[in-house]
Scaffold this motif. Structure first.
Motif, PDB file in Angstrom:
ATOM      1  N   GLN A  64      36.378  38.720  51.059  1.00 41.85           N
ATOM      2  CA  GLN A  64      37.495  39.656  51.164  1.00 41.85           C
ATOM      3  C   GLN A  64      38.829  38.979  50.840  1.00 41.85           C
ATOM      4  OE1 GLN A  64      36.921  43.001  51.682  1.00 41.85           O
ATOM      5  NE2 GLN A  64      34.827  42.268  51.434  1.00 41.85           N
ATOM      6  N   TYR A  65      38.878  37.633  50.926  1.00 39.68           N
ATOM      7  CA  TYR A  65      40.082  36.892  50.556  1.00 39.68           C
ATOM      8  C   TYR A  65      40.149  36.778  49.040  1.00 39.68           C
ATOM      9  CZ  TYR A  65      40.869  35.422  55.370  1.00 39.68           C
ATOM     10  OH  TYR A  65      41.132  35.395  56.711  1.00 39.68           O
ATOM     11  N   ARG A  66      41.367  36.703  48.517  1.00 39.85           N
ATOM     12  CA  ARG A  66      41.529  36.646  47.067  1.00 39.85           C
ATOM     13  C   ARG A  66      41.027  35.325  46.506  1.00 39.85           C
ATOM     14  NH1 ARG A  66      46.233  33.908  45.332  1.00 39.85           N
ATOM     15  NH2 ARG A  66      47.481  33.222  47.093  1.00 39.85           N
ATOM     16  N   ALA A  67      40.505  35.370  45.285  1.00 39.79           N
ATOM     17  CA  ALA A  67      40.085  34.180  44.558  1.00 39.79           C
ATOM     18  C   ALA A  67      41.340  33.469  44.065  1.00 39.79           C
ATOM     19  CB  ALA A  67      39.190  34.563  43.392  1.00 39.79           C
ATOM     20  N   ILE A  68      41.423  32.153  44.292  1.00 38.51           N
ATOM     21  CA  ILE A  68      42.620  31.406  43.896  1.00 38.51           C
ATOM     22  C   ILE A  68      42.311  30.276  42.916  1.00 38.51           C
ATOM     23  CG2 ILE A  68      43.920  31.977  45.964  1.00 38.51           C
ATOM     24  CD1 ILE A  68      43.196  29.223  47.064  1.00 38.51           C
ATOM     25  N   GLY A  69      41.067  30.161  42.497  1.00 37.18           N
ATOM     26  CA  GLY A  69      40.703  29.117  41.541  1.00 37.18           C
ATOM     27  C   GLY A  69      39.196  29.021  41.420  1.00 37.18           C
ATOM     28  N   SER A  70      38.746  27.997  40.705  1.00 38.01           N
ATOM     29  CA  SER A  70      37.310  27.787  40.544  1.00 38.01           C
ATOM     30  C   SER A  70      37.027  26.317  40.260  1.00 38.01           C
ATOM     31  CB  SER A  70      36.769  28.660  39.411  1.00 38.01           C
ATOM     32  OG  SER A  70      37.361  28.272  38.186  1.00 38.01           O
ATOM     33  N   GLU A  71      35.779  25.926  40.467  1.00 33.81           N
ATOM     34  CA  GLU A  71      35.295  24.588  40.138  1.00 33.81           C
ATOM     35  C   GLU A  71      34.003  24.753  39.365  1.00 33.81           C
ATOM     36  OE1 GLU A  71      36.738  21.801  40.459  1.00 33.81           O
ATOM     37  OE2 GLU A  71      38.253  22.127  42.007  1.00 33.81           O
TER      38      GLU A  71
END
Length: 120
Positions: A64-71
């Protein structure tokens, strides 16, 4: 062409060396130490991303929290601590990462390379 003085040649060499050192420091990877918010510093644990599609980093321990990046798959990340959050495929454990942005990621997408991190 005019000959350069020894100090000019040394200055150019020193500048190149310093540039390389700074570039290495910036691209070295995740920090493996963190501040617990009360001024106490402790070592983070290393873990490897095993999700084939990569890892979505979120602002909190839930989808439910926003996506802020990726690995990407295979990336080594530093884990500060673990917390119970949204259960994903029956696993409620999420890790707080120590890459200075303090994002969360589901534990099912990361393999811890050592002992379990402490609870947050």
């Amino acid at each position: 062409m005019f000959p350069q003085s020894k100090s000019a040649i040394f200055g150019s060499f020193a500048l190149c060396l310093l540039s390389g050192v700074l570039a290495g420091a910036v691209t070295a990877g995740p920090a493996l130490a963190s501040d617990d918010g009360e001024g106490e510093t402790f070592a983070a644990h290393e873990a490897r991303v095993v999700a084939e599609e990569g890892l979505v980093l979120r602002a909190g321990p839930s989808t439910q929290y926003r996506a802020i990046g990726s690995e990407e798959y295979g990336t080594v990340v530093g884990i500060v601590c673990r917390v119970k959050g949204e259960s994903i495929e029956g696993n409620p454990v999420w890790y707080k990462l120590g890459d200075a942005s303090y994002v969360w990621s589901s534990a099912r997408d990361i393999v811890n390379d050592g002992e379990e991190p402490r609870w947050c």
